[in-house]
Design a protein around this motif. Structure first.
Motif, short mmCIF file in Angstrom:
data_model
loop_
_atom_site.label_atom_id
_atom_site.label_comp_id
_atom_site.label_asym_id
_atom_site.label_seq_id
_atom_site.Cartn_x
_atom_site.Cartn_y
_atom_site.Cartn_z
N ARG A 235 0.82 -1.21 0.00
CA ARG A 235 0.00 0.00 0.00
C ARG A 235 0.85 1.26 0.00
O ARG A 235 0.41 2.30 -0.49
CB ARG A 235 -0.93 0.01 1.21
CG ARG A 235 -1.95 -1.13 1.24
CD ARG A 235 -2.59 -1.23 2.60
NE ARG A 235 -1.59 -1.53 3.64
CZ ARG A 235 -1.84 -1.58 4.93
NH1 ARG A 235 -3.07 -1.34 5.37
NH2 ARG A 235 -0.88 -1.86 5.80
N THR A 236 2.05 1.20 0.56
CA THR A 236 2.83 2.43 0.75
C THR A 236 4.20 2.43 0.07
O THR A 236 4.75 3.50 -0.18
CB THR A 236 3.05 2.69 2.25
OG1 THR A 236 3.76 1.58 2.83
CG2 THR A 236 1.72 2.86 2.97
N GLN A 237 4.75 1.27 -0.21
CA GLN A 237 6.11 1.21 -0.75
C GLN A 237 6.19 1.77 -2.18
O GLN A 237 5.53 1.26 -3.09
CB GLN A 237 6.62 -0.24 -0.76
CG GLN A 237 7.98 -0.42 -1.42
CD GLN A 237 9.08 0.33 -0.69
OE1 GLN A 237 9.22 0.24 0.52
NE2 GLN A 237 9.88 1.08 -1.44
N PRO A 238 6.99 2.83 -2.41
CA PRO A 238 7.13 3.36 -3.77
C PRO A 238 7.97 2.42 -4.64
O PRO A 238 8.95 1.82 -4.18
CB PRO A 238 7.87 4.69 -3.56
CG PRO A 238 7.81 4.97 -2.09
CD PRO A 238 7.71 3.65 -1.42
N VAL A 239 7.58 2.30 -5.89
CA VAL A 239 8.33 1.53 -6.89
C VAL A 239 8.50 2.42 -8.12
O VAL A 239 7.52 2.97 -8.64
CB VAL A 239 7.60 0.23 -7.29
CG1 VAL A 239 8.41 -0.53 -8.34
CG2 VAL A 239 7.36 -0.65 -6.07
N VAL A 240 9.74 2.57 -8.57
CA VAL A 240 10.03 3.37 -9.76
C VAL A 240 10.43 2.44 -10.89
O VAL A 240 11.27 1.55 -10.71
CB VAL A 240 11.16 4.39 -9.48
CG1 VAL A 240 11.49 5.17 -10.76
CG2 VAL A 240 10.77 5.34 -8.36
N PHE A 241 9.80 2.63 -12.04
CA PHE A 241 10.07 1.80 -13.21
C PHE A 241 10.68 2.62 -14.34
O PHE A 241 10.23 3.71 -14.65
CB PHE A 241 8.75 1.18 -13.74
CG PHE A 241 8.62 -0.29 -13.46
CD1 PHE A 241 9.15 -1.23 -14.33
CD2 PHE A 241 7.96 -0.71 -12.32
CE1 PHE A 241 9.02 -2.58 -14.06
CE2 PHE A 241 7.81 -2.07 -12.05
CZ PHE A 241 8.34 -3.01 -12.93
N TRP A 242 11.72 2.07 -14.93
CA TRP A 242 12.28 2.58 -16.18
C TRP A 242 12.18 1.49 -17.25
O TRP A 242 11.91 0.34 -16.93
CB TRP A 242 13.75 2.94 -16.03
CG TRP A 242 14.08 4.16 -15.25
CD1 TRP A 242 14.00 5.45 -15.66
CD2 TRP A 242 14.61 4.22 -13.92
NE1 TRP A 242 14.43 6.31 -14.68
CE2 TRP A 242 14.81 5.58 -13.61
CE3 TRP A 242 14.94 3.27 -12.95
CZ2 TRP A 242 15.32 6.00 -12.38
CZ3 TRP A 242 15.44 3.68 -11.74
CH2 TRP A 242 15.63 5.03 -11.45
N GLY A 243 12.41 1.87 -18.49
CA GLY A 243 12.54 0.85 -19.53
C GLY A 243 11.43 0.81 -20.55
O GLY A 243 10.69 1.77 -20.75
N THR A 244 11.31 -0.35 -21.19
CA THR A 244 10.44 -0.52 -22.35
C THR A 244 9.03 -0.90 -21.94
O THR A 244 8.56 -2.01 -22.19
CB THR A 244 11.03 -1.59 -23.29
OG1 THR A 244 11.34 -2.77 -22.52
CG2 THR A 244 12.30 -1.10 -23.95
N LEU A 245 8.36 0.02 -21.26
CA LEU A 245 6.95 -0.16 -20.90
C LEU A 245 6.30 1.20 -20.93
O LEU A 245 6.98 2.24 -20.97
CB LEU A 245 6.80 -0.85 -19.55
CG LEU A 245 7.14 -0.09 -18.26
CD1 LEU A 245 6.82 -0.97 -17.06
CD2 LEU A 245 8.58 0.34 -18.19
N SER A 246 4.98 1.24 -20.92
CA SER A 246 4.27 2.51 -21.05
C SER A 246 3.30 2.70 -19.90
O SER A 246 2.90 1.74 -19.23
CB SER A 246 3.51 2.56 -22.39
OG SER A 246 2.54 1.53 -22.46
#
Length: 295
Positions: A235-246
């Motif tokens: 519920r609270t943990q931030p996740v940052v995504f980079w790469g080949t997704l939209s």
């Protein structure tokens, strides 16, 4: 656009700054990132830390290491810049699942094969063993990759000492360069069909692994495994995504059903980007750009 059966490579994208000056290559750093079926090229200005060129190529019909080398040789031969030898510096990043992170205090260069043996099988006939020393995180990334490829790249630039690193090392620098936050940070990079997952805290790396995935469901599975291992709150943990997704793609839509705080990463602040690079999504090429941090 370059695509031909005779060369077996295809230009996916190219962005070039109009300030790029071929007569100033001695001020530029050439960044090469090579995978099994792709290569990314970036040129940065060492004087003002600006990005001047980004190219992304797909290598076609690659079934053997020899085939990859032939396609790359064709691409380099036909490229207007890659055969030039008077760059300020050159860095080569290799995509490989054969790696092992070793604390600096325990690392012995002569023991690389022993470190790798814990995680993978290395064929010494075709794979060389390399390492990259991280100065900021007290860890060494030992890895194996195609030694014919490395030797060939080095032969193209005999006057230069090329920095050789693992894709994961550039990503580690990217992750540890993020603004510190309370608690742990989770960072993910999807590079086509390979998912890289990192966990850091207080600018220290706690976890890095990569997974081969074929679906959004597999991506979710591996991220959730890391959440379970570190007892993270969905519920609270931030996740940052980079790469080949939209933003509205299947992977993020599915992930956000289980993890509330998921966002896409930004372009790095350590490089300057002119307006023409706005056409590159902010969360693309973080591994390529972060090679700039690796010496």
């Amino acid at each position: 656009m370059e695509t031909a059966k005779s060369t077996s490579y295809k230009l996916i994208s190219r962005v070039k700054d109009n300030r790029f000056d071929v007569d100033k290559l001695h001020d530029y750093c050439l960044l090469l990132q090579i995978g099994i079926r792709d290569i990314q090229i970036c040129v940065t200005d060492t004087k003002d830390n600006s990005c001047l060129l980004v190219e992304d190529f797909s290598l076609l019909d690659i079934k053997t290491v020899n085939a990859r080398l032939k396609v790359l040789a064709s691409l380099f031969e036909n490229h207007h810049l890659l055969k030039a030898g008077f760059w300020d510096s050159i860095k080569l990043s290799l995509k490989s699942h054969k790696f092992s992170l070793v604390p600096t205090s325990h690392f012995i260069p002569e023991s690389i094969s022993e470190y790798l043996k814990l995680n993978c099988v290395v064929n010494p006939n075709v794979e060389g063993q390399y390492y990259y020393q991280h100065k900021s995180s007290n860890v060494v990334n030992a890895f194996a990759s195609d030694k014919r490829l490395v030797n060939w790249i080095q032969s193209l630039y005999p006057a230069k000492e090329i920095t050789i690193l693992h894709q994961g090392s550039a990503l580690i620098e990217a992750v540890l360069g993020q603004r510190a936050q309370e608690g742990k940070g989770v960072y993910c990079i999807l590079d086509r069909n390979v998912l890289h997952v990192f966990v850091s805290q207080d600018n220290q790396l706690h976890y890095y692994n990569q997974f081969s995935i074929k679906s959004s469901q597999e991506l979710l599975k591996y991220v959730m495994l890391v959440f379970k291992e570190f007892n993270l709150d969905q519920r609270t943990q931030p996740v940052v995504f980079w790469g080949t997704l939209s933003e509205k793609g299947e992977s993020l839509v599915l992930l956000r059903k289980y993890i509330r705080n998921v966002s896409l990463g930004k372009k790095p602040s350590f490089l300057k980007f002119n307006y023409m690079f706005d056409e590159i999504p902010d969360h693309h090429h973080i591994d390529l750009f972060s090679m700039h941090l690796c010496d």
